[in-house]
Design an enzyme around this catalytic site. Structure first.
Site, PDB file in Angstrom:
ATOM      1  N   CYS A  72       1.102  -1.414   0.049  1.00  0.00           N
ATOM      2  CA  CYS A  72      -0.015   0.049  -0.006  1.00  0.00           C
ATOM      3  C   CYS A  72       0.821   1.482   0.069  1.00  0.00           C
ATOM      4  O   CYS A  72       1.526   1.425   0.986  1.00  0.00           O
ATOM      5  CB  CYS A  72      -0.773   0.189   1.401  1.00  0.00           C
ATOM      6  N   CYS A  78      -0.647   4.866   7.190  1.00  0.00           N
ATOM      7  CA  CYS A  78      -1.373   5.079   7.934  1.00  0.00           C
ATOM      8  C   CYS A  78      -1.619   4.485   9.085  1.00  0.00           C
ATOM      9  O   CYS A  78      -0.464   3.278   9.278  1.00  0.00           O
ATOM     10  CB  CYS A  78      -2.832   4.482   6.220  1.00  0.00           C
ATOM     11  N   GLN A 285     -17.417 -10.262  14.460  1.00  0.00           N
ATOM     12  CA  GLN A 285     -16.101 -10.376  13.837  1.00  0.00           C
ATOM     13  C   GLN A 285     -15.935 -10.298  12.471  1.00  0.00           C
ATOM     14  O   GLN A 285     -16.396 -10.143  11.691  1.00  0.00           O
ATOM     15  CB  GLN A 285     -15.899 -12.162  14.128  1.00  0.00           C
ATOM     16  N   TYR A 314     -20.526 -11.931  26.790  1.00  0.00           N
ATOM     17  CA  TYR A 314     -19.740 -11.007  26.210  1.00  0.00           C
ATOM     18  C   TYR A 314     -20.224 -11.801  24.674  1.00  0.00           C
ATOM     19  O   TYR A 314     -19.176 -11.989  23.908  1.00  0.00           O
ATOM     20  CB  TYR A 314     -18.329 -10.684  26.179  1.00  0.00           C
ATOM     21  N   GLU A 335     -24.586  -9.861  26.720  1.00  0.00           N
ATOM     22  CA  GLU A 335     -23.747  -9.040  26.297  1.00  0.00           C
ATOM     23  C   GLU A 335     -23.996  -7.307  26.595  1.00  0.00           C
ATOM     24  O   GLU A 335     -25.683  -7.660  27.876  1.00  0.00           O
ATOM     25  CB  GLU A 335     -24.735  -9.198  25.083  1.00  0.00           C
ATOM     26  N   ASP A 384     -15.390 -13.977  25.513  1.00  0.00           N
ATOM     27  CA  ASP A 384     -14.909 -13.483  24.362  1.00  0.00           C
ATOM     28  C   ASP A 384     -14.610 -12.162  24.918  1.00  0.00           C
ATOM     29  O   ASP A 384     -15.642 -10.857  23.945  1.00  0.00           O
ATOM     30  CB  ASP A 384     -15.390 -13.920  23.420  1.00  0.00           C
ATOM     31  N   CYS A 411      -8.590 -10.345  22.047  1.00  0.00           N
ATOM     32  CA  CYS A 411      -8.326  -9.983  21.120  1.00  0.00           C
ATOM     33  C   CYS A 411      -7.377  -9.116  21.632  1.00  0.00           C
ATOM     34  O   CYS A 411      -6.566  -8.405  21.338  1.00  0.00           O
ATOM     35  CB  CYS A 411      -9.699  -9.233  20.514  1.00  0.00           C
TER      36      CYS A 411
HETATM   37  N1  SAH Z   1     -18.857 -13.037  21.081  1.00  0.00           N
HETATM   38  C1  SAH Z   1     -19.062 -12.122  20.058  1.00  0.00           C
HETATM   39  C2  SAH Z   1     -18.540 -11.704  20.924  1.00  0.00           C
HETATM   40  C3  SAH Z   1     -17.288 -10.191  21.074  1.00  0.00           C
HETATM   41  S1  SAH Z   1     -17.009  -8.608  21.015  1.00  0.00           S
HETATM   42  C4  SAH Z   1     -18.624 -12.487  18.798  1.00  0.00           C
HETATM   43  O1  SAH Z   1     -17.883 -13.236  18.830  1.00  0.00           O
HETATM   44  O2  SAH Z   1     -19.178 -11.982  18.187  1.00  0.00           O
HETATM   45  C5  SAH Z   1     -16.596  -8.106  22.635  1.00  0.00           C
HETATM   46  C6  SAH Z   1     -18.456  -8.379  23.049  1.00  0.00           C
HETATM   47  O3  SAH Z   1     -17.968  -7.845  24.784  1.00  0.00           O
HETATM   48  C7  SAH Z   1     -18.715  -7.246  22.346  1.00  0.00           C
HETATM   49  O4  SAH Z   1     -20.379  -7.099  22.092  1.00  0.00           O
HETATM   50  C8  SAH Z   1     -18.876  -5.691  23.762  1.00  0.00           C
HETATM   51  O5  SAH Z   1     -20.257  -4.789  23.293  1.00  0.00           O
HETATM   52  C9  SAH Z   1     -19.410  -6.603  24.769  1.00  0.00           C
HETATM   53  N2  SAH Z   1     -19.219  -6.114  26.149  1.00  0.00           N
HETATM   54  C10 SAH Z   1     -18.378  -5.162  26.070  1.00  0.00           C
HETATM   55  N3  SAH Z   1     -18.075  -5.002  27.602  1.00  0.00           N
HETATM   56  C11 SAH Z   1     -18.834  -6.148  28.253  1.00  0.00           C
HETATM   57  C12 SAH Z   1     -19.428  -5.896  29.767  1.00  0.00           C
HETATM   58  N4  SAH Z   1     -19.504  -5.027  30.446  1.00  0.00           N
HETATM   59  N5  SAH Z   1     -20.585  -6.820  29.754  1.00  0.00           N
HETATM   60  C13 SAH Z   1     -20.616  -7.376  29.105  1.00  0.00           C
HETATM   61  N6  SAH Z   1     -20.405  -7.719  27.755  1.00  0.00           N
HETATM   62  C14 SAH Z   1     -19.744  -6.594  27.078  1.00  0.00           C
END
Ligand code: SAH
Length: 548
Positions: A72, A78, A285, A314, A335, A384, A411
């Site tokens: 790039c 960037c 994701q 999460y 969530e 997650d 992540c």
């Molecule tokens: N497991 C899902 C999302 C993972 S990302 C997937 O793979 O698609 C992390 C997620 O945690 C997000 O959706 C975010 O909104 C949520 N999140 C952030 N802080 C949080 C908290 N304190 N309690 C519950 N969820 C939370």
């Protein structure tokens, strides 16, 4: 020892979180952007602090064998990619080392980290792009990506990470904004209207969702914008168009309110056999090819047999929850984003997975509350969390719930290491660590970590108890759940029984359980009841272990 503007030669040995190379001279580290591990470079000192300094690359004296030509033209300016000058193979090794180092340094864990699962085609993998809109030095409306560590917008068509179609969508929006004299938002004085453009693409059907984030509640001439975007068909199908209202002085891209302009207001996509509805505010994701691999690893680490009680913390729109629900007895997801939970409930219906329940709220509040009120004792917890990892209350409650397995998807390997370190201190062993490359050309790496509960005796090594002296009236410690399961399987043609069923039978036969172990509080809960043939098999096992 060193002075500003001094020219030095240094070898790059490591890389920071933001992709700067690190080279040391007499143990004094310098951070130098645009370098690759293995480079020998000439640099000029740009800034000096007490224990470290910054340098600017002047010249490559001897390039690293892992250095490649950046594809790039904006790679250096960037902020999107940090590893464009590093071969993909070396990126994968870099990420594996990063996860292992974090687990060791932060978590105190010397564990084997599997090689990172990479991509065959590591380009154009992102299904989501968020493009800031601003004004360039010539006073013209511009769109692009933020330069690293700044909010200057780098205009670079042909981004290697996003969908190839993005440029045409952005160009249609640019022409609409210019034709209608709609101003970009100005962060300095909070004036202007258009802040960001969010584009999402369905991997399954190729449809696009376009969301314009505005500092206001109306977009004059919106129908004309819809027409311009629909006119991109048949090459590009924009199936949903909406506005998002964000009038706050914040770096957070999306506000809460969505104003639909065209289509259903959400995108549909699938991962494996499951289909999902995804609202603009919901997390999904960004790399669909790797997501499937990631979820399959999480599922295999969970080792489900069809009866387990599982929590998915999460959970976003319920992606992992529903993956697990295909193989588990019952799954509960938590969530914090309410529209995501609406998606999750809808997704459970669509995929015909009624063995699920979703809670809106913070994991650190919902998990302790439900545990206190209902005494749930899941067999497996999958989590997650976002980059900042878990709040201590989440870790403490998980330890109290004492599941056989914890599958931690992360992540951010630094917070993963911190949290896994705490779980290990609480009686869990790290069994497997599998990184997956969800973000080629950037420093990011996703990791799935399997932890399993250590046998009580192994965990409390310092409390050696002579079995003869133990009060065995409770008989609780005679055979572990795993031993009972093994016995049942071996004597009943591989029959599988869950911890919940074992707990139910134990309680029926008057074996005192740990407080509230898996016992539902109210009669109308959704806990499955142990079928008669499994009960008989468990009773046999309990007799064999002389527990009844
Ligand atoms: N497991 C899902 C999302 C993972 S990302 C997937 O793979 O698609 C992390 C997620 O945690 C997000 O959706 C975010 O909104 C949520 N999140 C952030 N802080 C949080 C908290 N304190 N309690 C519950 N969820 C939370």
């Amino acid at each position: 020892m060193f002075t500003k503007n001094q020219q030095l030669e240094v070898s790059i040995e490591d890389m920071t979180e933001d992709g700067s190379g690190v080279g040391k001279i007499d143990e004094f580290p310098f951070f130098v952007k645009d370098t690759v591990i293995g480079d020998r470079i000439a640099m000029v000192v740009t800034k000096l602090k007490k224990n470290y300094g910054y340098g600017r690359l002047l010249r490559l004296i001897c390039p690293s064998k892992d250095r490649i030509a950046e594809v790039c033209p904006s790679a250096r300016r960037c902020g999107g990619c940090q590893l464009q000058a590093m071969s993909y193979e070396r990126q994968l090794r870099f990420k594996r080392e990063k996860v292992a180092n974090h687990l060791k340094r932060i978590g105190g864990l010397d564990v084997c980290v599997e090689p990172v699962i990479g991509m065959e085609q590591p380009y154009h993998y992102r299904n989501k792009t968020q493009v800031p809109v601003g004004v360039n030095r010539q006073g013209q409306l511009c769109m692009g990506f933020y330069a690293s560590h700044s909010h200057d917008i780098v205009e670079q068509p042909g981004c290697l990470l996003g969908s190839r179609e993005n440029d045409r969508i952005l160009e249609a929006i640019r022409q609409f904004l210019i034709a209608n004299q709609i101003p970009a938002y100005n962060e300095a004085d909070k004036t202007g209207l258009v802040r960001h453009i969010l584009i999402r693409r369905s991997y399954e059907n190729g449809d696009f969702l376009v969301c314009i984030v505005i500092n206001g509640k109306r977009l004059l001439g919106a129908p004309a914008l819809v027409q311009r975007l629909l006119a991109l068909a048949p090459e590009i199908t924009v199936s949903s168009i909406c506005l998002n209202v964000n009038e706050s002085d914040t770096n957070v891209i999306l506000g809460e309110k969505i104003i639909p302009l065209y289509g259903p207001g959400y995108l549909e996509d699938s991962i494996g056999a499951l289909r999902f509805r995804i609202s603009p505010q919901s997390f999904f994701q960004v790399n669909p090819v790797q997501t499937r691999k990631l979820y399959e690893i999480a599922l295999s680490f969970a080792s489900l047999t069809g009866t387990e009680e599982v929590w998915d913390l999460y959970c976003g729109i319920g992606t992992i929850s529903l993956f697990l629900a295909q193989k588990a007895g019952f799954v509960r997801g938590v969530e914090v984003v309410a529209p995501a939970i609406q998606d999750a409930k809808e997704n459970a219906l669509r995929n015909n997975l009624p063995n699920t329940r979703f809670y809106v709220g913070k994991a650190e509040e919902v998990l302790p509350r439900v545990y206190r009120e209902e005494g749930c004792r899941p067999d497996v917890i999958v989590l997650d969390p976002p980059r900042k990892g878990c709040e201590p209350q989440v870790l403490e409650t998980m330890l109290a719930m004492s599941p056989a397995r914890i599958v931690y998807v992360s992540c951010d390997s630094a917070t993963l290491a911190r949290d896994v370190g705490r779980l290990a201190a609480g009686g869990y062993a790290v069994e497997k660590v599998q990184p997956v490359d969800m973000f080629p050309w950037t420093v990011g790496v996703e990791t799935v970590c399997l932890l399993s509960k250590l046998h009580e005796a192994k965990h409390h090594v310092n409390v050696t108890v002579d079995m003869d002296e133990m009060d065995l009236t409770s008989a609780e410690s005679k055979a572990t759940y795993e031993e009972i399961k093994k016995y049942v399987a071996e004597h009943n043609d591989g029959m599988k029984v869950s911890n919940l069923y074992i707990a139910q039978v134990k309680s029926k036969y008057g074996i005192i359980e740990r407080e509230n172990y898996n016992l539902p509080k109210s009669e109308d809960t959704k806990h499955p009841q142990c079928p008669k043939e499994k009960e008989d098999a468990i009773v046999d096992a309990l007799r064999f272990f002389r527990m009844i």
